[in-house]
Motif scaffolding. Sequence first.
Motif, mmCIF file in Angstrom:
data_model
loop_
_atom_site.group_PDB
_atom_site.id
_atom_site.type_symbol
_atom_site.label_atom_id
_atom_site.label_comp_id
_atom_site.label_asym_id
_atom_site.label_seq_id
_atom_site.Cartn_x
_atom_site.Cartn_y
_atom_site.Cartn_z
ATOM 1 N N LYS A 107 -42.862 -66.099 -2.125
ATOM 2 C CA LYS A 107 -42.973 -64.852 -1.364
ATOM 3 C C LYS A 107 -43.916 -63.866 -2.051
ATOM 4 O O LYS A 107 -44.728 -63.211 -1.397
ATOM 5 C CB LYS A 107 -41.589 -64.226 -1.172
ATOM 6 C CG LYS A 107 -40.708 -65.002 -0.214
ATOM 7 C CD LYS A 107 -39.359 -64.333 -0.062
ATOM 8 C CE LYS A 107 -38.458 -65.173 0.844
ATOM 9 N NZ LYS A 107 -37.112 -64.588 0.959
ATOM 10 N N GLU A 144 -42.920 -60.155 7.300
ATOM 11 C CA GLU A 144 -41.882 -60.354 6.288
ATOM 12 C C GLU A 144 -40.519 -60.249 6.963
ATOM 13 O O GLU A 144 -40.024 -59.173 7.254
ATOM 14 C CB GLU A 144 -41.997 -59.321 5.172
ATOM 15 C CG GLU A 144 -41.055 -59.601 4.017
ATOM 16 C CD GLU A 144 -41.345 -58.736 2.812
ATOM 17 O OE1 GLU A 144 -40.709 -58.956 1.780
ATOM 18 O OE2 GLU A 144 -42.182 -57.830 2.910
ATOM 19 N N LYS A 146 -36.901 -62.327 6.468
ATOM 20 C CA LYS A 146 -36.184 -63.384 5.756
ATOM 21 C C LYS A 146 -35.462 -64.327 6.715
ATOM 22 O O LYS A 146 -35.349 -65.518 6.474
ATOM 23 C CB LYS A 146 -35.197 -62.772 4.764
ATOM 24 C CG LYS A 146 -35.882 -62.058 3.606
ATOM 25 C CD LYS A 146 -34.864 -61.479 2.633
ATOM 26 C CE LYS A 146 -35.561 -60.757 1.489
ATOM 27 N NZ LYS A 146 -34.590 -60.154 0.555
#
Length: 265
Positions: A107, A144, A146
């Motif tokens: 990441k 972004e 998750k």
Amino acid sequence: MYLVGFYSPKSKSGVTELCLSIYNWLKLNTTLSAAYISYGTLEKEEISNELIHEFSKLSLAEQKSKVKQMKKEYDIIIYDASSQLSEGVLKLLPIVDRLFVVGEEHKDFAVKLQQIIQFDKIFDKSVKSFITHLQGNKTYIIRENKEDHVIGFKYTKKDTNDIGQMIYTDYVTHYINEKFIEKNEKVLKKIKQIPKDELFNGLYELGLDFEKALLFHKFVILRELLGQNSNEAIETLFPLLINSSFKELLEKFQNELLFITKLKI
């Protein structure tokens, strides 16, 4: 039309296997035309019009021409950049509409890569000309999230359906955005053709609210006083005109006016 890039900084990370599974999923589960580009060499797949590999052997100009041609012919193109971090890869990644970095542990790398790409888009002339050369490049995204595993995700074969669905949804959104961009460009072209002294009347005749048309005209005049030419001012302010309410546009105008006043004090 829609270019999806996959990359990992780790060798033998399964990027190519993932890309091929997504490519095949799209062909089996959608009516979209799909194509595949591999930066490296594939061992089993044969080269065809829709399955290209050894892309690294082409010059940047040839790559640019090939991608431009394929974006006209296919709905979705899967770009397998694999683990070959090079100047060539970095100069191609900015034109993807969606970029996946494979591996949860990467990441931080994905964020840094995005920063490099954004820097190159501003200051590297060869990248900038590449980007402006291609339709649809305005929608470059690294999201972004998750839950969706968009920046960094750990790939397993059972994820193919989820990732395929995500790409298909992205494509539909991108398609709508492209149509909206095309309409905006037509409107912007019409606005630029209005004589600058008649801008308010022209905007009103195009259907803009009276107050907003008048305010936008004043905003353009303000930018001209600051040194922008009329067309440049219209182009830079156009997104505000389309996406902002009268109240938001007025607030932006007042803030800019206040800032200029303070500079003169």
